[in-house]
Design a protein around this motif. Structure first.
Motif, PDB file in Angstrom:
ATOM      1  N   HIS A 285       0.864  -1.181   0.000  1.00  0.00           N
ATOM      2  CA  HIS A 285       0.000   0.000   0.000  1.00  0.00           C
ATOM      3  C   HIS A 285       0.898   1.227   0.000  1.00  0.00           C
ATOM      4  O   HIS A 285       1.575   1.505   0.979  1.00  0.00           O
ATOM      5  CB  HIS A 285      -0.912   0.006   1.234  1.00  0.00           C
ATOM      6  CG  HIS A 285      -1.802   1.204   1.314  1.00  0.00           C
ATOM      7  ND1 HIS A 285      -2.396   1.623   2.485  1.00  0.00           N
ATOM      8  CD2 HIS A 285      -2.207   2.087   0.361  1.00  0.00           C
ATOM      9  CE1 HIS A 285      -3.122   2.692   2.254  1.00  0.00           C
ATOM     10  NE2 HIS A 285      -3.019   2.994   0.984  1.00  0.00           N
TER      11      HIS A 285
ATOM     12  N   THR B  52       1.802  -6.849   4.742  1.00  0.00           N
ATOM     13  CA  THR B  52       1.540  -5.748   3.816  1.00  0.00           C
ATOM     14  C   THR B  52       2.530  -4.621   4.098  1.00  0.00           C
ATOM     15  O   THR B  52       2.623  -4.136   5.231  1.00  0.00           O
ATOM     16  CB  THR B  52       0.105  -5.211   3.954  1.00  0.00           C
ATOM     17  OG1 THR B  52      -0.828  -6.246   3.640  1.00  0.00           O
ATOM     18  CG2 THR B  52      -0.127  -4.035   3.005  1.00  0.00           C
TER      19      THR B  52
ATOM     20  N   VAL C 118       3.666  -0.775   3.778  1.00  0.00           N
ATOM     21  CA  VAL C 118       2.949   0.501   3.732  1.00  0.00           C
ATOM     22  C   VAL C 118       3.993   1.593   3.512  1.00  0.00           C
ATOM     23  O   VAL C 118       4.913   1.754   4.324  1.00  0.00           O
ATOM     24  CB  VAL C 118       2.161   0.734   5.031  1.00  0.00           C
ATOM     25  CG1 VAL C 118       1.326   2.002   4.925  1.00  0.00           C
ATOM     26  CG2 VAL C 118       1.260  -0.466   5.331  1.00  0.00           C
TER      27      VAL C 118
ATOM     28  N   TRP D  74      -2.767   0.301  -4.009  1.00  0.00           N
ATOM     29  CA  TRP D  74      -2.778  -1.031  -3.395  1.00  0.00           C
ATOM     30  C   TRP D  74      -2.348  -2.105  -4.383  1.00  0.00           C
ATOM     31  O   TRP D  74      -2.722  -2.087  -5.557  1.00  0.00           O
ATOM     32  CB  TRP D  74      -4.187  -1.374  -2.925  1.00  0.00           C
ATOM     33  CG  TRP D  74      -4.567  -0.779  -1.612  1.00  0.00           C
ATOM     34  CD1 TRP D  74      -5.195   0.421  -1.402  1.00  0.00           C
ATOM     35  CD2 TRP D  74      -4.367  -1.353  -0.321  1.00  0.00           C
ATOM     36  NE1 TRP D  74      -5.388   0.632  -0.068  1.00  0.00           N
ATOM     37  CE2 TRP D  74      -4.891  -0.449   0.623  1.00  0.00           C
ATOM     38  CE3 TRP D  74      -3.791  -2.545   0.123  1.00  0.00           C
ATOM     39  CZ2 TRP D  74      -4.860  -0.704   1.995  1.00  0.00           C
ATOM     40  CZ3 TRP D  74      -3.759  -2.794   1.475  1.00  0.00           C
ATOM     41  CH2 TRP D  74      -4.287  -1.878   2.396  1.00  0.00           C
TER      42      TRP D  74
END
Length: 263
Positions: free
Chosen positions: A70, A84, A86, A76
């Motif tokens: 992300h 994930t 970021v 995304w």
């Protein structure tokens, strides 16, 4: 499932920061072209932002193709693992376009939805802050040391850092902030992500900002908590989703600040 190897993941995050710096720095203090994103405030983006995120994404996709991503500039990418990344390649682009070295590259890693590893890199100054479930550290020009927040400070003795008072746009948030400011010893502006790292290092007591996106705060939370700090979303929201975030060097100070803000 085996436990995450935080040492290896942290090493990889440090490599991402070094690679992104090589892409971003050629655009710093070059009066590079500025685009403006749609929105209620002036929100600039440069090719430095985009180049930094592109190299980070490329390296993640090559090393961990099942991880989600992300990023502020490219959105995304859904993953198939519990991880994930970021990303905010240039947090503080307003400072970047003004030639001020208070911007930073933010790289975070959430595991099963929880911010677990985070890094802030300022390559002009040479500051690298990072944290994971095992602690938090500051690297500066070849030397690395563990960092800890300052405790035993009451609100009347506290120093506060926040990006800008005008970012508290609603009347209620402005009232909350002004009450807190009036109760503290010192308030400073313009530090962006730097303030959260200064708080984690024991130089500030409270770092806070209003209306943050996940990529603004997810990379900073593991630094704050790894250094012994505490964090809250002052309207009760989910910290991992951003929002109105306040961090403090101790739980009693955070509680005192929240009480003043909600009075």
């Amino acid at each position: 499932m085996p436990a995450p190897d935080w040492t290896e993941l942290t090493r990889f995050a440090l490599a991402l920061a070094e690679a992104s710096a090589r892409e971003i720095l050629p655009y710093f203090r070059r009066n590079t072209a500025v685009e403006v994103k749609d929105g209620p405030v002036w929100d600039p983006v440069t090719e430095g932002d985009k180049a930094g995120e592109r190299i980070i994404r490329k390296m993640i996709e090559e090393r961990y193709p099942d991880h989600g991503i992300h990023g502020e500039e490219y959105g995304w990418k859904e993953g198939t693992s519990p991880f994930t990344w970021v990303l905010d390649p240039v947090d503080g682009t307003r400072s970047f376009v003004c030639g001020m070295p208070t911007w930073a590259t933010l790289i975070g890693l959430s595991h099963e939805g929880k911010p677990s590893l985070g890094l802030m890199n300022q390559p002009v100054v040479g500051d690298m802050f990072y944290g994971n479930p095992e602690g938090a550290w500051h690297s500066y020009r070849g030397a690395t040391q563990a960092i800890r927040t300052r405790s035993g400070i009451s609100l009347s003795q506290a120093s506060i850092g926040t990006t800008a008072p005008e970012l508290y746009r609603s009347e209620e948030n402005q009232r909350r902030f002004q009450r807190l400011k009036a109760s503290a010893q010192l308030t400073r502006y313009g530090g962006d992500a730097y303030f959260f790292c200064m708080m984690a290092s024991g130089h500030l007591d409270i770092a806070m900002d209003c209306g943050l996106q996940p990529y603004d705060i997810t990379p900073l939370l593991p630094i704050v908590t790894g250094a012994g700090g505490f964090a809250a979303e002052w309207t009760g929201g989910d910290l991992s989703k951003g929002g109105n975030v306040i961090t403090a060097g101790s739980q009693p100070l955070l509680d005192e600040a929240l009480a003043i803000m909600s009075a």
